[in-house]
Design a protein around this motif. Structure first.
Motif, short mmCIF file in Angstrom:
data_model
loop_
_atom_site.label_atom_id
_atom_site.label_comp_id
_atom_site.label_asym_id
_atom_site.label_seq_id
_atom_site.Cartn_x
_atom_site.Cartn_y
_atom_site.Cartn_z
N PRO A 4 -21.91 3.17 -1.15
CA PRO A 4 -23.06 3.86 -1.65
C PRO A 4 -24.08 3.21 -2.45
N LYS A 5 -25.50 3.74 -2.14
CA LYS A 5 -26.41 2.91 -2.88
C LYS A 5 -26.58 3.39 -4.23
N GLN A 6 -26.34 4.60 -4.79
CA GLN A 6 -26.16 5.07 -6.02
C GLN A 6 -24.94 5.60 -6.41
N ARG A 7 -24.76 5.78 -7.63
CA ARG A 7 -23.44 5.99 -8.31
C ARG A 7 -23.74 7.66 -8.31
#
Length: 59
Positions: A4-7
């Motif tokens: 995933p690119k962001q949490r």
């Protein structure tokens, strides 16, 4: 592997998981003999009948 690119935020996680935490009340049906509420496919706790037959002897 996919990463995933962001949490994912805590709010989103809890909001998604909360749908599985809900507990529904069990279904109720009425006894055809005495009209008392009972669970479907179970012996009536009031008169002791199941499918119009007396299974448990009650006084």
């Amino acid at each position: 592997m996919a990463v995933p690119k962001q949490r994912t935020g805590r709010m989103s996680t809890h909001h998604r998981r909360s749908a599985n935490d809900r507990v529904d009340a069990p279904a109720k049906s009425t006894c055809p003999k005495c009209g008392h509420a009972k669970l479907p496919h179970h012996v009536c706790p009031n008169c002791g009948t199941y499918k119009d037959r007396e299974v448990i002897v009650t006084d």
